[in-house]
Design a protein around this motif. Structure first.
Motif, PDB file in Angstrom:
ATOM      1  N   PRO A 325       8.505   2.083  -6.654  1.00  0.00           N
ATOM      2  CA  PRO A 325       8.490   1.644  -5.252  1.00  0.00           C
ATOM      3  C   PRO A 325       7.506   0.501  -5.043  1.00  0.00           C
ATOM      4  O   PRO A 325       6.476   0.414  -5.714  1.00  0.00           O
ATOM      5  N   LYS A 326       7.842  -0.363  -4.109  1.00  0.00           N
ATOM      6  CA  LYS A 326       6.959  -1.468  -3.745  1.00  0.00           C
ATOM      7  C   LYS A 326       5.974  -0.964  -2.688  1.00  0.00           C
ATOM      8  O   LYS A 326       6.381  -0.446  -1.645  1.00  0.00           O
ATOM      9  N   VAL A 327       4.683  -1.101  -2.944  1.00  0.00           N
ATOM     10  CA  VAL A 327       3.667  -0.654  -1.991  1.00  0.00           C
ATOM     11  C   VAL A 327       3.543  -1.690  -0.882  1.00  0.00           C
ATOM     12  O   VAL A 327       3.278  -2.871  -1.144  1.00  0.00           O
ATOM     13  N   ILE A 328       3.765  -1.262   0.358  1.00  0.00           N
ATOM     14  CA  ILE A 328       3.714  -2.184   1.496  1.00  0.00           C
ATOM     15  C   ILE A 328       2.943  -1.549   2.649  1.00  0.00           C
ATOM     16  O   ILE A 328       2.758  -0.330   2.700  1.00  0.00           O
ATOM     17  N   ALA A 329       2.515  -2.388   3.577  1.00  0.00           N
ATOM     18  CA  ALA A 329       1.974  -1.900   4.841  1.00  0.00           C
ATOM     19  C   ALA A 329       3.142  -1.535   5.744  1.00  0.00           C
ATOM     20  O   ALA A 329       4.212  -2.148   5.659  1.00  0.00           O
ATOM     21  N   PRO A 330       2.992  -0.555   6.619  1.00  0.00           N
ATOM     22  CA  PRO A 330       4.105  -0.175   7.499  1.00  0.00           C
ATOM     23  C   PRO A 330       4.694  -1.354   8.273  1.00  0.00           C
ATOM     24  O   PRO A 330       5.911  -1.431   8.460  1.00  0.00           O
ATOM     25  N   ALA A 331       3.847  -2.278   8.699  1.00  0.00           N
ATOM     26  CA  ALA A 331       4.328  -3.421   9.482  1.00  0.00           C
ATOM     27  C   ALA A 331       5.251  -4.327   8.678  1.00  0.00           C
ATOM     28  O   ALA A 331       6.011  -5.112   9.245  1.00  0.00           O
ATOM     29  N   ASP A 335      10.638  -6.389   6.695  1.00  0.00           N
ATOM     30  CA  ASP A 335      10.893  -7.504   5.773  1.00  0.00           C
ATOM     31  C   ASP A 335      11.372  -7.024   4.407  1.00  0.00           C
ATOM     32  O   ASP A 335      11.536  -7.841   3.488  1.00  0.00           O
ATOM     33  N   ASN A 336      11.592  -5.719   4.251  1.00  0.00           N
ATOM     34  CA  ASN A 336      11.976  -5.161   2.955  1.00  0.00           C
ATOM     35  C   ASN A 336      13.193  -4.248   3.072  1.00  0.00           C
ATOM     36  O   ASN A 336      13.259  -3.184   2.451  1.00  0.00           O
ATOM     37  N   LEU A 337      14.179  -4.691   3.842  1.00  0.00           N
ATOM     38  CA  LEU A 337      15.383  -3.889   4.034  1.00  0.00           C
ATOM     39  C   LEU A 337      16.083  -3.608   2.707  1.00  0.00           C
ATOM     40  O   LEU A 337      16.200  -4.484   1.846  1.00  0.00           O
ATOM     41  N   CYS A 338      16.518  -2.378   2.539  1.00  0.00           N
ATOM     42  CA  CYS A 338      17.240  -1.875   1.360  1.00  0.00           C
ATOM     43  C   CYS A 338      16.345  -1.679   0.142  1.00  0.00           C
ATOM     44  O   CYS A 338      16.828  -1.252  -0.910  1.00  0.00           O
ATOM     45  N   ASP A 339      15.061  -1.967   0.265  1.00  0.00           N
ATOM     46  CA  ASP A 339      14.172  -1.830  -0.888  1.00  0.00           C
ATOM     47  C   ASP A 339      13.534  -0.443  -0.919  1.00  0.00           C
ATOM     48  O   ASP A 339      13.404   0.235   0.102  1.00  0.00           O
ATOM     49  N   LEU A 340      13.134  -0.052  -2.130  1.00  0.00           N
ATOM     50  CA  LEU A 340      12.394   1.188  -2.342  1.00  0.00           C
ATOM     51  C   LEU A 340      10.921   0.882  -2.115  1.00  0.00           C
ATOM     52  O   LEU A 340      10.338   0.061  -2.829  1.00  0.00           O
ATOM     53  N   VAL A 341      10.307   1.521  -1.109  1.00  0.00           N
ATOM     54  CA  VAL A 341       8.938   1.182  -0.728  1.00  0.00           C
ATOM     55  C   VAL A 341       8.058   2.429  -0.688  1.00  0.00           C
ATOM     56  O   VAL A 341       8.546   3.561  -0.654  1.00  0.00           O
TER      57      VAL A 341
END
Length: 456
Positions: A325-331, A335-341
């Motif tokens: 998974p890609k580590v992201i901030a909730p905000a 910008d990461n539609l369809c991605d595993l986060v």
């Protein structure tokens, strides 16, 4: 053959449009669409005659739809409508058209008259028709109606052309753009086209000859997209060849209907292979190319299959390591539609509507059990009970709020080093800057417990 009804020598002709059989090219609003069958053309300024699932045709509000006939005057048009539980999308959308009436339940609308062209304006609302039946009046016995030319256009690889006419007639056709005569090819069975071609045809009966019917079948030249980002940039409802390099299947979900949704990521972004019959598996590595049509639903980018063309012939897929998974901030979820986060160390809140969110300043992300995993049937257990790491697919956006379909929620447990707290010994000896031990009454800069401070 066209359906012939009645007992008269020259009976009425009935042409029926069913979404599962006769389609246009558009699956969403905002563009014109057109379909043809049996000498009847239905053309609209804003419609979708190729909706997912083939449930109905959509004539959007304020659209102008023209139904024309080349085989005789239209005497009746019937719309069977897919009315929802609020009474929307019914036959009343065409209210106000001269000669048109509809039933009280809005499920059936009928136009009656005598014209070769009828125009419908959806001034009262969208109309969703599960069937459109067009009736043509008794033809002139001294004329022969032209044949119908049917087949998919535009097409990608090849298309099958079918010609039909009234019983007892012979059909002659050409594919070299010349006018057909009785010396042209006699039609006996459907035939295939593999290049852009204009088919022209005539019907002949009892020495009488019809006017020339013609239709051009266009072969599409596909755009090549060298990444998922480029594929998404081709525009809605466009078809292209998507080239994938070191791409990864992030997640595979089988819907209750049996169709399969597959989330795929490459270096440029992610996309959903929606309702696919392809044999891809979770965590597979993908290299090669695949043909698909781009569309969006609730802002979700999707690659949908093109019948007879989308396959794995040129796409190498082999088992790979588990997707990270890609580590992201909730905000950043939007910008990461369809991605595993992965959202790290977040707190989960609830609203009265029993919807669950992670809040990041003025932004929030909805947490949704979209993959129907039993671990998330009771989301209340995660509310106000500490911090969690959340893993899932950013599946959609609704009213500006992205939604994550949950795969894992794991409580954050502080490790030992996080729990160490420094203790201060108030009775520890104090020293001045010269290194001499001093008492508590000493005034000035001192050192105690390894820290320098002013003792007053």
């Amino acid at each position: 053959m066209l359906a012939m009804v009645g007992t008269a020598a020259y009976a009425q002709t009935v042409v029926t449009f069913n979404p599962s059989e006769t389609k246009g090219t558009t699956s969403a609003s905002g563009t014109p669409d057109k379909m043809e069958k049996g000498g009847i053309t239905i053309e609209s300024t804003n419609a979708a005659f190729n909706v997912k699932g083939n449930q109905h045709y959509r004539f959007y509000k304020n659209s102008k739809t023209t139904i024309t006939s080349t085989i005789g005057n239209i005497t009746k048009i019937e719309f069977t409508c897919d009315v929802d539980n609020t009474g929307s999308n019914g036959a009343n959308g065409f209210a106000g058209v001269e000669g048109y009436t509809f039933t009280g339940d809005k499920k059936t609308g009928t136009w009656e008259g005598d014209a070769d062209k009828v125009v419908f304006t959806a001034s009262k609302g969208q109309v969703r028709a599960t069937k459109v039946v067009v009736t043509i009046g008794t033809p002139d016995p001294n004329t022969v109606a032209p044949p119908s030319i049917e087949g998919v256009s535009p097409f990608l690889d090849k298309t099958t052309v079918t010609l039909s006419a009234a019983e007892g007639t012979k059909i002659y056709y050409t594919t070299n753009n010349e006018a057909p005569t009785t010396a042209s090819t006699l039609y006996s069975a459907p035939f295939e086209l593999t290049a852009t071609t204009t088919v022209k045809a005539i019907a002949v009966k009892d020495g009488k000859q019809s006017s020339v019917a013609e239709k051009t079948f266009t072969k599409e030249e596909l755009t090549v997209a060298n990444s998922i980002a480029e594929f998404k940039a081709i525009g809605k409802d466009k078809k292209a060849i998507l080239k994938l390099v070191n791409a990864k299947v992030l997640y595979k979900w089988t819907l209750s209907s049996g169709s399969i949704s597959i989330y795929v990521r490459d270096h440029s972004g992610a996309i959903l292979f929606y309702k696919h019959t392809l044999g891809l598996k979770a965590n597979e590595d993908l290299n090669g190319e695949i043909v698909g049509q781009y569309t969006e639903y609730n802002a979700t980018p999707e690659l949908i299959e093109v019948a007879g063309v989308t396959n794995l012939d040129k796409l190498n897929h082999v088992e790979g390591a588990a997707a990270e998974p890609k580590v992201i901030a909730p905000a950043a979820a939007i910008d990461n539609l369809c991605d595993l986060v992965k959202l790290e160390k977040v707190k989960i809140t609830a609203e009265e509507s029993k919807r669950y969110y992670v809040v990041d300043g003025e932004k929030k992300v909805q947490l949704y059990n979209g993959f129907q995993l039993s671990a998330f049937n009771d989301m209340a257990q995660f509310v106000a009970t500490g911090e969690y790491d959340v893993v899932g697919i950013v599946a959609s956006v609704y009213k500006g709020v992205p939604s994550i379909n949950l795969i894992e929620i794991k409580k954050v447990v502080p490790n030992a080093i996080d729990t160490v707290q420094e203790t201060q010994n108030e009775n520890a000896p104090m020293y001045n800057l010269a290194g001499q031990r001093v008492g508590k009454n000493y005034k000035g800069v001192v050192i105690q417990n390894g820290k320098k401070f002013m003792n007053k």
